[in-house]
Design a protein around this motif. Structure first.
Motif, PDB file in Angstrom:
ATOM      1  N   UNK A 134      29.983  41.932  44.023  1.00  0.00           N
ATOM      2  CA  UNK A 134      28.824  42.813  44.166  1.00  0.00           C
ATOM      3  C   UNK A 134      28.926  43.631  45.441  1.00  0.00           C
ATOM      4  N   UNK A 135      29.127  44.939  45.317  1.00  0.00           N
ATOM      5  CA  UNK A 135      29.198  45.808  46.489  1.00  0.00           C
ATOM      6  C   UNK A 135      27.870  45.837  47.233  1.00  0.00           C
ATOM      7  N   UNK A 136      26.758  45.776  46.495  1.00  0.00           N
ATOM      8  CA  UNK A 136      25.452  45.775  47.127  1.00  0.00           C
ATOM      9  C   UNK A 136      25.267  44.532  47.994  1.00  0.00           C
ATOM     10  N   UNK A 137      25.666  43.372  47.476  1.00  0.00           N
ATOM     11  CA  UNK A 137      25.579  42.129  48.250  1.00  0.00           C
ATOM     12  C   UNK A 137      26.364  42.232  49.549  1.00  0.00           C
ATOM     13  N   UNK A 138      27.576  42.771  49.481  1.00  0.00           N
ATOM     14  CA  UNK A 138      28.424  42.831  50.670  1.00  0.00           C
ATOM     15  C   UNK A 138      27.911  43.857  51.676  1.00  0.00           C
ATOM     16  N   UNK A 139      27.346  44.969  51.192  1.00  0.00           N
ATOM     17  CA  UNK A 139      26.790  45.945  52.121  1.00  0.00           C
ATOM     18  C   UNK A 139      25.546  45.393  52.815  1.00  0.00           C
ATOM     19  N   UNK A 140      24.716  44.648  52.078  1.00  0.00           N
ATOM     20  CA  UNK A 140      23.550  44.009  52.702  1.00  0.00           C
ATOM     21  C   UNK A 140      24.000  43.038  53.785  1.00  0.00           C
ATOM     22  N   UNK A 141      25.074  42.259  53.514  1.00  0.00           N
ATOM     23  CA  UNK A 141      25.588  41.329  54.529  1.00  0.00           C
ATOM     24  C   UNK A 141      26.062  42.073  55.772  1.00  0.00           C
ATOM     25  N   UNK A 150      32.362  43.646  56.795  1.00  0.00           N
ATOM     26  CA  UNK A 150      32.586  42.669  55.736  1.00  0.00           C
ATOM     27  C   UNK A 150      33.737  43.171  54.868  1.00  0.00           C
ATOM     28  N   UNK A 151      34.661  42.284  54.552  1.00  0.00           N
ATOM     29  CA  UNK A 151      35.819  42.643  53.740  1.00  0.00           C
ATOM     30  C   UNK A 151      35.809  41.865  52.432  1.00  0.00           C
ATOM     31  N   UNK A 152      36.207  42.519  51.356  1.00  0.00           N
ATOM     32  CA  UNK A 152      36.506  41.815  50.113  1.00  0.00           C
ATOM     33  C   UNK A 152      38.019  41.801  49.940  1.00  0.00           C
ATOM     34  N   UNK A 153      38.500  40.887  49.108  1.00  0.00           N
ATOM     35  CA  UNK A 153      39.936  40.681  48.940  1.00  0.00           C
ATOM     36  C   UNK A 153      40.418  41.136  47.562  1.00  0.00           C
ATOM     37  N   UNK A 173      33.380  47.056  54.229  1.00  0.00           N
ATOM     38  CA  UNK A 173      31.980  47.473  54.253  1.00  0.00           C
ATOM     39  C   UNK A 173      31.529  47.542  55.706  1.00  0.00           C
ATOM     40  N   UNK A 174      31.150  48.742  56.145  1.00  0.00           N
ATOM     41  CA  UNK A 174      30.805  48.984  57.541  1.00  0.00           C
ATOM     42  C   UNK A 174      29.288  48.964  57.690  1.00  0.00           C
ATOM     43  N   UNK A 175      28.771  48.240  58.692  1.00  0.00           N
ATOM     44  CA  UNK A 175      27.316  48.169  58.858  1.00  0.00           C
ATOM     45  C   UNK A 175      26.700  49.528  59.172  1.00  0.00           C
TER      46      UNK A 175
END
Length: 495
Positions: A411-418, A426-429, A467-469
């Motif tokens: 979920x891109x939305x989940x990772x951007x919120x984090x 935040x990085x995904x693999x 994902x950059x804050x």
């Protein structure tokens, strides 16, 4: 060359075969069901072994390359008791099983909470193994009759090699392992009537357990020269497979539960850490220690919301062939809401571990939309992690970025919120299976295919997305987080 990792979990087992660049050569899996009701949650080890063998045989018959070495990662705490004839003596209690609460109190009364923490790195809690082993000893004959008491990691290793060796990271989930001496604590084991000889020998990471037994190789059509390498607890292996190698990076596994690891500057077990239920466990990289934050309901809570709060939307998505979570992510992408949700729906993680907690939804009006509730769920999980991390920072952890793994990381939305809540990248693999990838890296390092785990991480772990804050969103979330903390203080223990 091919190397493999097997993951034996609560709801299924899977095996992935890799090349040294982390590319998947072959994979397969099986699902199975847990048993029990009225607070009991169990696995039948015979059923699990049947499916594990099915997976191994499918790999043996269909993988295009022979496997040189493999390692196993598995769920924590749960044990398999075997008699002299290797017959299973009892089902395995799972982490969420309600048994062990009175036993935990007895451990604290006899040994003291701080001393337990200083020996084992685990604050006393029914979540961990020892209280459940006490219940097993006092209510069944399994412990008394057991020749061997094994975690699922060393259970599979024993079946395949006849040798009983277990990783430090799995042993550490027992609440009976001395994390400084890296050996079993006979004082802790005695609480459950267990002798050290009944447990597998704890060994350092990348230790070779042995070569697969000839009869197992024939039965499962596997390479008769295949080596079994010690693996580890699923979360520790996932941390390695995500590239966690120093204090700058944290690893967040987003599955049924959510589990974040950060590295500590040293083995550290302070009264403040114990109060907040933070752990200190030996990591796979020698001489390092991790602490963890857990939110116990993340994936399970999203599924509950899908099936209840958003049932009609889910039905519509299913009818139209759409992915429900992707649809809701898109719907909630630009939403701001006053709704706040405490995610402790039945159980709670840090900083107040409990297997009997209650969640809260507040800020509702008759105009509240489904996408607001959905976004508030994602925010609530992030806020709970951040609330716990604020306290863990006092122990000296210095996380600068987060690598997200597991199903929730899709979920891109989940990772951007984090990223926005934590104000960290935040990085995904590229790999969706960091646990089995971590096992592969240990297996290949033990076999000499990598010169070190550091080389393995550099070669096999690959970033998919960054994902950059957003500064404006972080400021917005910090204001909302103040309200979340007030709600948590007032409502966490409300029943």
């Amino acid at each position: 060359m091919a190397f493999a990792g097997m993951d034996v979990g609560t709801s299924g087992c899977k095996m992935l075969v890799y090349d040294l660049d982390g590319n998947v050569i072959f994979q397969t899996s099986r699902r199975y069901q847990e048993e029990g009701d009225k607070g009991y949650r169990e696995l039948d080890p015979r059923m699990v072994l049947r499916y594990v063998k099915e997976v191994l045989k499918e790999v043996g018959e269909n993988c295009p390359k022979p496997i040189e070495a493999m390692a196993v990662t598995s769920l924590g705490e749960s044990v398999v008791c075997l008699d002299e004839q290797d017959h299973v003596l009892a089902n395995s209690m799972l982490t969420g099983d309600s048994r062990g609460i009175p036993e935990t109190k007895r451990i604290i009364d006899k040994i003291g909470a701080q001393r337990v923490f200083e020996i084992t790195g685990l604050p006393p809690n029914e979540l961990y193994g020892l209280p459940k082993y006490m219940w097993l000893n006092e209510n069944t004959q399994a412990v008394k009759k057991a020749k061997a008491i094994l975690f699922y990691e060393d259970f599979v290793g024993y079946v395949l090699t006849g040798e009983r060796k277990v990783s430090y990271s799995s042993a550490a989930r027992s609440m009976a392992f001395d994390i400084r001496k890296l050996e079993w604590s006979e004082e802790m084991l005695a609480m459950a009537g267990i002798k050290k000889e009944q447990m597998s020998v704890p060994v350092k990471p990348c230790t070779i357990i042995g070569t697969i037994l000839p009869e197992m190789a024939r039965e499962l059509h596997l390479n008769p020269e295949m080596k079994l390498i010690v693996g580890g607890h699923d979360q520790s292996c996932a941390a390695l497979g995500s590239g966690l190698k120093d204090m700058t990076t944290g690893e967040c596994g987003m599955g049924t539960c959510e589990f974040m690891f950060t590295m500590l500057p040293e083995a550290k077990m302070t009264p403040e850490m114990r109060k907040d239920d933070f752990t200190c466990i030996p990591y796979i990289i020698p001489g390092t220690y991790l602490s963890s934050i857990e939110v116990t309901t993340c994936g399970a809570l999203k599924n509950w919301a899908r099936d209840t709060l958003f049932r009609d939307i889910y039905a519509k998505c299913s009818h139209e062939g759409k992915n429900f979570f992707a649809y809701m992510d898109n719907l909630a992408a630009d939403v701001r809401t006053e709704v706040l949700i405490l995610p402790q729906f039945g159980s709670a993680g840090n900083p107040d571990l409990s297997m009997d907690a209650r969640g809260t939804i507040t800020g509702l009006t008759i105009h509240t939309k489904a996408e607001e509730l959905y976004r508030a769920l994602l925010e609530g999980m992030a806020f709970q992690m951040y609330l716990a991390y604020e306290r863990l920072e006092k122990a000296g952890t210095a996380m600068q970025s987060i690598v997200a793994t597991g199903g929730g990381a899709a979920s891109e939305l989940t990772l951007q919120i984090r990223a926005d809540v934590f104000n960290r990248k935040v990085f995904s693999l590229k790999s969706d299976e960091s646990g089995t990838l971590g096992c592969m890296m240990m297996a290949a390092t033990a076999a000499g295919a990598y010169s070190s785990l550091a080389e393995a991480i550099k070669r096999a772990v690959k970033i998919r997305e960054e994902y950059i804050p957003d500064k404006e969103m972080h400021a917005y979330y910090m204001e909302k987080f103040k309200k979340y903390k007030q709600l948590y203080t007032r409502m966490f223990d409300f029943k």
